[in-house]
Structures are given as C-alpha cells and as structure tokens.
Scaffold this active site. Sequence first.
Site, PDB file in Angstrom:
ATOM      1  CB  SER A  15      -8.247   0.777  -3.169  1.00 21.61           C
ATOM      2  OG  SER A  15      -7.930   0.786  -1.795  1.00 21.61           O
TER       3      SER A  15
ATOM      4  CE  LYS B  34      -4.273   1.303  -0.238  1.00 23.56           C
ATOM      5  NZ  LYS B  34      -5.091   0.894  -1.366  1.00 23.56           N
TER       6      LYS B  34
END
Length: 630
Positions: free
Chosen positions: A396, A195
Amino acid sequence: MRMQFARAAWKFLVAIKDALVLIAMLLFFAALYAALSARPNVATVGEGALLLDLNGVIVEQPATLGFLSMLTADENSVREYRLRDVIRAIDAAAKDDRVKAIVLDLSSFMGSGQTSLTAVGEALDRAKKSDKPIYAFANFYSDDSYQLAAHADEIWMDPMGGIAIAGPGGNRLYYKKLIEQIGVTAHIYRVGTYKSAVEPYMRADQSPEAKKASQALYSVLWDSWVDEVQKARPQAVIRPYANDPARFIKAAGGDFTKVATEQKLIDKIGDKIAFSRFVARKVGKDNKPSPDSFKSINYDSFLAAHPLEKSGKPIGVITVAGEIVGGKDEPGIAASGRISEQIYKALEKEEIKALVVRVDSPGGSAFASEEIRLALVDIKKAGIPIVISMGDVAASGGYWVAAAGDHIMAEPDTITGSIGVFAVLPSFEKLLGKWGVTADGVQTTPLSGEPDFAGGFSDDLDTILQSGVEHSYQNFLSLVGKARGKTNAQVDEIGQGRVWDGGTARQLGLIDSFGGMDDALAEAAKRAGLKEGEYYPKYLESTSAFQFLPLNGLPFGKAKQAPVTDMVGWIARQQKTIFAEALATARGLMAREDVQALCLECGGNWHQVKSGTPDLFMLLKSYSLSPAPR
C-alpha cells in the site's frame, strides 16, 4: 492566624518542590551511571561462544529509547534487535577466530517477519560453512524460533517444553454487529475489491475476495517456510506433525518431548543448566561463580568490536519502517517529515553516489507516503540512482514510496502490492438517539456543520469524501503506472487492494528482481559506476539529542521477557495477541485522520509505540508465535 497558615502552606509547597527536584536529580544521575555501566565493553570480548540471547523481537529499525522509558523498563518492555546488526554479528563471528561457536537462546524470542528470519538463517548457514558450530536452546519452540533453530547443528529443548507449528493464517475479528448494537455508524469510503482493512467495520465475516487473496498468500508463505526449515534440517518431520498435531500428541500420551524427539524436530532433551554444561565442554567453562556457565561473548560488546567498514564511496541508505504517518516522530514509526528531511540533508551534502531505500512498511497516510516519494523524486532529478529494497512488507503506502525507485528488489516472501486506499470516519447519531439526544440547526451551505457526528453525515458529504478517495486511488494508479511502464487499467487489474507475495509480484511486474540488502547495495553501486570494494553503506539516520550518552539501543533496566515454557503458555500468549488486535482495531476507527494507503491485513512489525521502549502488549498483535501475516 491567616498569615501563619499562608507561611506554613508556602513552606510545605517549597518542601514538595525541593523533594521533587532532588528525586529528579537522583533519577538522572542513576540513569547516567547505569548507562555508562551498561555500554558495550569491547575489552571484554575474548574466546568463547557468541551468545545470541534474543530476548525480544528482530525489527528493521528499533524504536528510539526515551529517557522515561529507561527509568520505567519492566517485564513489559520489549527489546528490539536491528536486523542488520544481528546479521553483521553472525557474519563477523564466522571470521573471528575468538568465536568457537554460536549459541542461540530462543526461550524469550518473540519473533520477526518471515523474510527477516530467512536472512538471519542464511547468515547462520554462512557461519556453519566457516566451521562455526551452532547450538540452539529454548523451553518451547514456535514457528519463528524454530525457523532459526532449524539452522543449528544441535537443537535442545527443556524436558517440560514442546513445539507448536501453527503456520500462517487464523481468524480476524469483525465488529459490524457490535457497532450496530452500540449505535456507532462507521462511514466507509474505499476503492479496491480486495481492500479488506475496512471489512471489520462493515462485515460480520471475511469477504470471498479477501479470503481468496489470503489463501493464495498464506499458501505461498507456508510452503516457503516448510521448504526453508526442511532444507536446513532434512531429518525433521514437519508437514505430518503440523497437519495433525493432536494425533501425534495423543499417541505420545501428551508427552510433547517424545513427539519432538520421535519426529526428529530436536536433538537433545535437557534443561538450561545441562545445555550450558554441554556448551562449556565445547568452548570452555567460564570462571564466573555461576554454575556450569560456558565462556560466552556478549552480543552488544561483540557488535561494538566489529563496526561497519567505511572505505570507498558512500551509498546512502534510508529506512522507511513502520506505519507511515505525517510529522517528525522518532524511529519506531515511519514519520514522513523526519524521513524526507534526512533525504534532503543527504542531497545538500552531495556525498552519496546512490541511494538504497529500505522499505518495511504496510503503508499508512497517503499524504505522508507522497511526501516521502516526492523527496525521492528530487534525488532522482539530481542524477542519483535509487534502488528499493523491500523487507518483510512493502505494501500500500509502502509500495507508493517504492514506486519512486529506478529498480525494485524484494524477496520471494515479501508481502507487497495492496494498491488501494480507504477512509473510515464514525458518527454517533444512533447512540445519542438512544439517550434522547438529537441535532438540528441552520445551514448556509451543504457543508455547514459538517461532519455532523451527532446528526449523521449528509449525502453531500458522503459523495465528496468518496470522490476524494476515488481520486486518490487514480493518483496511486498513475504514479505506479508511470513507474512500472503500465497503463492505469493494467495497474488496476493487479491493484484493487490485493496483496501479493514477492514471487507473484515479480511475475506481475511490480518488482524487478529478487535480493536482500547486500544485493540492493551492489545494484545501486553498479548504477553509480562503482565496483565491488569501492563503496560502503552510509545509513541516513537522525541522531539523538542525547547522543553524548550511550542510551540508544541499550536494553535498559535489563528487563527480560518471561519465556513461553509449554503449550498452555503458548495458547495464553496467542489469546493476548487476539485481545491486543481487537483493541487496536477499535482504536483505529478514531485514530486515523486522513485518506489511508494502509494494509492492515499484511501483518508485520510496525505496531510500535511512537516513542520509548515498545510495550509487550502493543507488540503481541504483530509478533504472535506464527511467522506470517495475521
């Protein structure tokens, strides 16, 4: 004396008020007249070439045009062309006998996502098979414009122009040292080894994990781009020129047109007047007084002359495009309140037989993503099948929403995955300390006075926030696992915030099949028991409060982007892109207020102003002249 002064002052204020009212009325009626004059005119559609003068960007869902934006449109206002409209116009041209050719004017084209451009290219190929010649012109070609031009029968370039093939990738900016020097503390809470959205605040370089993921993604996108262009234009020498442009240009003595011709990247060298004369010989010369113009068919008028067919049963289509946020903002951003409201309205009317959710989003607020997903869950409970159609990006929070579908479709170049969450909050104790400012007080509980932006976050608060982010990640894993028939551990292995291309995502079980919007509609129809010809797409979109005026979608003010004319101009545009990205990243440190399921590294077309016409500066970081994620 005082009374006389008061009367004079009052009269002066009244005069100012009257003048402002008069100016406002004049502006309103001027805008109304311009709107009525600029509306598409079906009657003007005659024989000639369909002119696709793409002065702006191609997006999944254009931002709503506000009244103020219409009055202030200038060279920094960027027109947005809806992807499905561009494809519909090209497909209609293939069947319309009045259309003798299709002309692509790409001089001011600012780009789109790679998957979107592939869809437009496929439409151009269908038109060519219907014996509609395609001619392309630009002063200067970059990746996105050349991806479209490659599908043309003839490619023209200005004698002072050139071609730059940059490919995906490039450097990101990292602010760790700058933040430390200023004295700002970035409190980062995240889950996901890959991430990398928070890395600019915590590192001075890209992490090995993020670099590995980016290399894998960019390699797939680059190979796919080359394969498409090479298939459309087999004679073009793409890879050698892209791999060593300095050698080719130096050997040609800096003559970009010579390189483009010798490498068979273009067919003809000529300015716009020469190109217009060429097209006029093919489709006929226009009777307008402008020199050597060809008979052209206006894009907006042609589109209005070919409305969507509405025969059969409706299949609803809801669009989730842009960064996902809470509230009811207009299109241009994926506002969860507006989108969920549209879903529930469709459910109440009991009209739609199935629902296609078109996702083109890097995600955003985890809460807002869940709000949209829950609305889709209610659709499923009503027995209405849901098919997800992914556009350029569905990552996401975009994938969070997609997990509600019965069947997920994407393209091989779709950017998806990025299953991970984060939160970033700043504090300023170091900065204030440099100026002698400190914080002190009395607490009744560990959270009294928290968050303390002047004194720094407490260990208790850090623990609470990190635990909350970890819980959100577990929720993310659970909803994906339940939807895809996997355990949390299995999802975690392919999650951790890693971004995947569509082809790999299919192998990992994150999507079910490949296909575009038409394929998604066909799949939804099949699940609803409808055969081909028995359904039509019903787009679930909000209507403007000024729907009685022909405002939305018009290129008001006729603002036209200054085209990139040569290599120097292209480099200057790229510099603006980097500067815009720097400002956006800095603003993001303060702007986002909740846990984020957002993929900032995915690139795409969601960086838009929330209301009004998108600004050139805001779009540059999304639409640099490279076709891949930045």
